[in-house]
Design an enzyme around this catalytic site. Structure first.
Site, short mmCIF file in Angstrom:
data_model
loop_
_atom_site.label_atom_id
_atom_site.label_comp_id
_atom_site.label_asym_id
_atom_site.label_seq_id
_atom_site.Cartn_x
_atom_site.Cartn_y
_atom_site.Cartn_z
N CYS A 1 41.53 36.80 37.02
CA CYS A 1 40.27 36.33 36.43
C CYS A 1 40.33 36.45 34.92
CB CYS A 1 39.09 37.16 36.95
SG CYS A 1 38.80 36.92 38.69
N1 LIG Z 1 39.35 37.90 43.08
C1 LIG Z 1 38.38 38.24 42.27
O1 LIG Z 1 38.24 39.41 41.93
C2 LIG Z 1 37.37 37.22 41.78
C3 LIG Z 1 36.16 37.69 41.24
C4 LIG Z 1 35.22 36.76 40.82
C5 LIG Z 1 35.50 35.40 40.90
N2 LIG Z 1 36.69 34.96 41.40
C6 LIG Z 1 36.89 33.52 41.49
O2 LIG Z 1 36.73 33.13 42.84
C7 LIG Z 1 37.58 32.04 43.16
C8 LIG Z 1 38.48 32.40 44.33
O3 LIG Z 1 39.28 33.50 43.97
P1 LIG Z 1 40.00 34.44 45.02
O4 LIG Z 1 40.47 35.63 44.27
O5 LIG Z 1 39.16 34.62 46.22
O6 LIG Z 1 41.26 33.53 45.40
P2 LIG Z 1 42.25 33.72 46.63
O7 LIG Z 1 43.50 33.05 46.25
O8 LIG Z 1 42.26 35.15 47.08
O9 LIG Z 1 41.54 32.90 47.81
C9 LIG Z 1 41.37 31.53 47.79
C10 LIG Z 1 41.56 31.01 49.20
O10 LIG Z 1 41.31 29.61 49.19
C11 LIG Z 1 42.24 28.98 50.02
N3 LIG Z 1 42.31 27.58 49.62
C12 LIG Z 1 43.04 27.01 48.63
N4 LIG Z 1 42.79 25.69 48.58
C13 LIG Z 1 41.88 25.43 49.53
C14 LIG Z 1 41.24 24.26 49.96
N5 LIG Z 1 41.47 23.09 49.37
N6 LIG Z 1 40.38 24.36 50.99
C15 LIG Z 1 40.17 25.54 51.58
N7 LIG Z 1 40.73 26.68 51.22
C16 LIG Z 1 41.59 26.64 50.20
C17 LIG Z 1 43.52 29.77 49.85
O11 LIG Z 1 44.38 29.60 50.97
C18 LIG Z 1 42.96 31.20 49.76
O12 LIG Z 1 42.86 31.81 51.04
C19 LIG Z 1 38.35 31.73 41.86
O13 LIG Z 1 37.63 30.76 41.16
C20 LIG Z 1 38.28 33.05 41.11
O14 LIG Z 1 38.39 32.84 39.72
C21 LIG Z 1 37.62 35.85 41.86
#
Ligand SMILES: NC(=O)c1ccc[n+]([C@@H]2O[C@H](COP(=O)([O-])OP(=O)(O)OC[C@H]3O[C@@H](n4cnc5c(N)ncnc54)[C@H](O)[C@@H]3O)[C@@H](O)[C@H]2O)c1
Length: 442
Positions: free
Chosen positions: A276
């Site tokens: 992030c």
């Molecule tokens: N991890 C954190 O601490 C955090 C905190 C706040 C915000 N975010 C934001 O949240 C969002 C997701 O982050 P995350 O850490 O959960 O990512 P992640 O990679 O852990 O999870 C994302 C998931 O989406 C799936 N995916 C990818 N393309 C897809 C599609 N087209 N359709 C359906 N599923 C799909 C992937 O297989 C994966 O399981 C990002 O924008 C990130 O910046 C993350």
């Protein structure tokens, strides 16, 4: 007529008669799934990764912070189903999008995941559906990218379907705040969209904070992350100066933290990590160009934070030099490769940059991380390494141990006792004056 329809949808949310669809079952999506299930909603989870879908169907978790039993109970109760079949997007009444928003090689927003997801939603969009984007992104994404695609179906926003933005504030590894205790900022494209989004999240989150537009909510999330990035860069820069001046920056921060107003402590480290804080600020600098605006703080913070692993490697080199050794041929143990304490995630971890730099200078690298048994391939790095068991024998064999991640499970007192030299980027050796001769802060 329009208002009556909205009231009807709201009524269904309040009675928990809606099905929640959550797209992207990662660090953000999965906790959200469980929160809605806990509150008694039916949830249908979607992910393109069929391995994750199969594991969840069997009631198995792939995240350290979530127990398998937690997932299994909801599957068993019939509250949770997961799928990689996106034609089932017709079913949920409310769809929350938690897909990745990384950067391209050129540090530009990579919106392919949001675009693909929006296309899938568009193909199945039906009357009454509420769509909320949760992924971190630049101001304008919801209204400039998603809205036109959904409106191209001929359905009308605020009447036939509803659209909003609500940034995620998940903090993996943080046991102090659970999903429902973290206040959630929400916004809708129209007043009825806002009402729907606010009602939905109020069912599962203690405090919901409505703001006037998705753009405000999008920038709120970026402000939170830029604030951290800039402040971490500030202490990292001061750490390098303090070191040159022979001052312990950690002692300075501790002293400054006694000020009861106007000061919030940030701590230096081995460089910026996680998926992030090193990434999200660039979403704003990219968008700022459209307004002939250069976000100088973002670039400066990025520049300083990217430099820190080089600084750490120089400190290792100097420490070895002081003992008549060179980095070339040295055996270096990296303690902790996760991007932060007590998480099992090494994506964008500064440990990877440090390890690559050390290898380039001819050092032999070992690592120990209780949460990461082996290093998978990363976007920029490929190490074929497994976590070495942390034994006295290993500590006697190496030339230096570098504390990169301060995992709670590691007994640093024991490590310092047995290792010949410790490079400490996290101040874990704060109270170990007895071993001062073999400790170098970096
Ligand atoms: N991890 C954190 O601490 C955090 C905190 C706040 C915000 N975010 C934001 O949240 C969002 C997701 O982050 P995350 O850490 O959960 O990512 P992640 O990679 O852990 O999870 C994302 C998931 O989406 C799936 N995916 C990818 N393309 C897809 C599609 N087209 N359709 C359906 N599923 C799909 C992937 O297989 C994966 O399981 C990002 O924008 C990130 O910046 C993350």
């Amino acid at each position: 007529m329009e208002e009556r329809l909205v009231e009807h949808h709201i009524e269904k949310i309040l009675k928990k008669e809606v099905t929640i669809g959550i797209i992207g079952l990662g660090y953000v999506g999965l906790p959200l799934v469980l929160r809605f299930c806990e509150a008694g909603f039916k949830v249908l989870g979607f992910d393109v990764d069929s391995k994750k879908v199969a594991l969840l169907k069997r009631g198995t978790s792939y995240l350290k912070s979530i127990s398998s039993s937690c997932i299994a109970q909801f599957i068993k109760k019939g509250l949770l189903d997961v799928t990689d079949d996106f034609s089932r997007l017709k079913k949920p009444d409310c769809i929350l999008v938690c897909v990745p928003t990384p950067l391209t090689e050129k540090k530009e927003p990579d919106l392919q995941y949001i675009e693909k997801t929006t296309d899938s939603i568009r193909s199945h969009l039906r009357k009454g559906q509420l769509i909320v984007l949760e992924s971190t992104t630049y101001p304008g994404t919801t209204e400039e990218l998603i809205l036109p695609k959904l409106e191209s179906t001929g359905l009308k926003i605020g009447k036939d379907f509803f659209l909003g933005y609500s940034p995620e504030r998940e903090d993996p590894g943080n046991k102090r705040f659970t999903t429902h205790e973290i206040p959630k900022v929400v916004a809708g494209v129209t007043p009825s969209c806002k009402k729907m989004v606010t009602t939905l999240y109020s069912q599962v989150i203690q405090k919901v904070v409505p703001v006037s537009s998705p753009r405000v909510a999008e920038l709120t999330k970026l402000l939170e992350n830029i604030y951290r990035s800039v402040n971490i860069a500030l202490v990292n820069e001061l750490k390098m100066l303090a070191d040159r001046m022979g001052i312990d920056i950690w002692e300075v921060i501790e002293a400054a933290s006694t000020k009861p107003f106007g000061f919030a402590p940030f701590y230096p480290g081995p460089g910026m990590g996680g998926h992030c804080i090193p990434i999200d600020p660039y979403y704003l600098s990219w968008k700022a160009q459209e307004y002939d605006f250069a976000t100088r703080f973002i670039f400066l913070a990025g520049e300083i934070n990217v430099h820190v692993p080089y600084y750490v490697v120089n400190k290792i080199q100097d420490a070895l030099n002081g003992r008549g050794k060179s980095l070339k041929g040295a055996k270096i143990l990296i303690l902790g490769v996760a991007y932060k304490r007590d998480v099992d995630d090494a994506r964008e971890s500064p440990a990877l940059a440090i390890m690559e730099l050390l290898q380039k200078k001819g050092a032999t690298i070992f690592y120990h991380d209780p949460y990461i048994p082996s290093l998978p391939p990363f976007r920029r790095y490929l190490f074929r390494l497994k976590s070495s068991p942390l034994t006295e024998r290993l500590l006697r064999r190496i030339d230096a141990a570098v504390v990169v991640t301060d995992h709670g499970l590691i007994d640093y007192g024991w490590v310092v006792k047995h290792a010949p030299l410790i490079i400490d980027t996290r101040n874990v050796t704060k109270n170990m004056k007895r071993w001062a001769k073999k400790i170098v802060k970096a």
